[in-house]
Design a protein around this motif. Structure first.
Motif, short mmCIF file in Angstrom:
data_model
loop_
_atom_site.label_atom_id
_atom_site.label_comp_id
_atom_site.label_asym_id
_atom_site.label_seq_id
_atom_site.Cartn_x
_atom_site.Cartn_y
_atom_site.Cartn_z
N UNK A 136 -88.37 27.61 -42.54
CA UNK A 136 -89.28 26.50 -42.27
C UNK A 136 -90.26 26.31 -43.42
N UNK A 137 -90.79 27.41 -43.94
CA UNK A 137 -91.73 27.32 -45.05
C UNK A 137 -91.08 26.79 -46.31
N UNK A 138 -89.91 27.29 -46.62
CA UNK A 138 -89.21 26.83 -47.83
C UNK A 138 -88.78 25.37 -47.70
N UNK A 139 -88.32 25.00 -46.51
CA UNK A 139 -87.92 23.61 -46.30
C UNK A 139 -89.10 22.66 -46.37
N UNK A 140 -90.28 23.15 -46.05
CA UNK A 140 -91.49 22.31 -46.11
C UNK A 140 -91.99 22.12 -47.54
N UNK A 141 -91.39 22.86 -48.48
CA UNK A 141 -91.77 22.67 -49.88
C UNK A 141 -92.42 23.86 -50.54
N UNK A 142 -92.41 25.02 -49.87
CA UNK A 142 -92.96 26.23 -50.50
C UNK A 142 -92.04 26.68 -51.63
N UNK A 143 -92.63 27.28 -52.64
CA UNK A 143 -91.85 27.80 -53.76
C UNK A 143 -91.37 29.23 -53.50
N UNK A 144 -92.12 29.95 -52.69
CA UNK A 144 -91.74 31.33 -52.39
C UNK A 144 -92.43 31.76 -51.10
N UNK A 145 -92.01 32.92 -50.59
CA UNK A 145 -92.45 33.38 -49.29
C UNK A 145 -92.62 34.89 -49.36
N UNK A 146 -93.74 35.42 -48.88
CA UNK A 146 -93.98 36.86 -48.93
C UNK A 146 -94.55 37.32 -47.60
#
Length: 225
Positions: free
Chosen positions: A89-99
């Motif tokens: 969900x975060x990446x699809x919303x336009x985030x570049x990375x997730x931690x």
């Protein structure tokens, strides 16, 4: 490099600010989603560290609003959630990375470097004005007289000047961009760093110089032959 940190856990936020500043980042810290959007609408950042679970607006809502405004600033999402669906969900919303929390400091710094490096790759890797060139990857300032590897704040200041040759950059702008919105550093630190750069330009035999406008700011001028 200037970052916005949006994290509602103040103890964690304070620790992250200390770590980031120790690693030569300028950081503005906010504690809820609405405040994050306010800062993002009025200030320019090289990257955003955005917690998902925040009051007023959560991180995903902030991210959706940011991308809807057409802003492509790199965003690293932080969250205690580790499920695949949340990451997607975060990446699809336009985030570049997730931690996911908890995380190691070294990994956080590596991910920040990676996302800002990807952003910089869409811009010119080398800036050239007059007989000088500035490598934005290595921080190397080169001219007929040799090469200097600039310190972080020297590099940021020289980059701002070379991106806008002939354009006056207010002293306050240098302070906000390099030292941070809430910095307690005295304004005369800008003059100190300008002095450092002027000495390097002289050693490099540059045909450009840093000029001052009284009580306003500084600009880069190409010396006429």
């Amino acid at each position: 490099m200037r970052l916005l940190l949006a994290e509602d856990e103040k103890e964690l936020s304070n620790a992250l600010v200390a770590i980031l500043k120790h690693n030569n980042y300028s950081v503005d810290a906010v504690y809820d989603g609405e405040e994050a959007l306010d800062y993002l609408e009025t200030e320019n950042y090289d990257g955003v560290i955005l917690d998902v679970m925040m009051p007023k607006k959560n991180g995903l809502e902030v991210l959706h609003a940011l991308r809807a405004q057409g802003k492509d600033v790199p965003v690293l999402m932080l969250t205690a959630k580790t499920e695949i669906d949340d990451r997607v969900a975060g990446l699809d919303a336009g985030a570049d990375d997730y931690l996911g929390k908890p995380f190691a400091t070294k990994e956080l710094l590596a991910r920040i470097r990676a996302m800002t490096r990807r952003q910089n790759q869409v811009t010119d890797a080398v800036l050239c004005v007059g007989n000088l060139s500035l490598n934005r990857a290595s921080f190397a300032l080169s001219g007929p007289g040799g090469v200097f590897r600039l310190a972080n704040k020297e590099f940021q200041m020289m980059e701002m000047l070379m991106l806008h040759p002939g354009q006056i950059i207010p002293t306050e702008r240098f302070m906000e961009k390099i030292w941070g919105y809430d910095s307690e550093t005295e304004m005369n630190v800008v003059w100190v760093y300008i002095s450092y750069l002027r000495k390097k330009l002289a050693t490099l035999k540059a045909d450009i110089s840093i000029k001052a406008t009284r009580n306003t700011g500084y600009f880069l001028e190409v010396t006429q032959a």
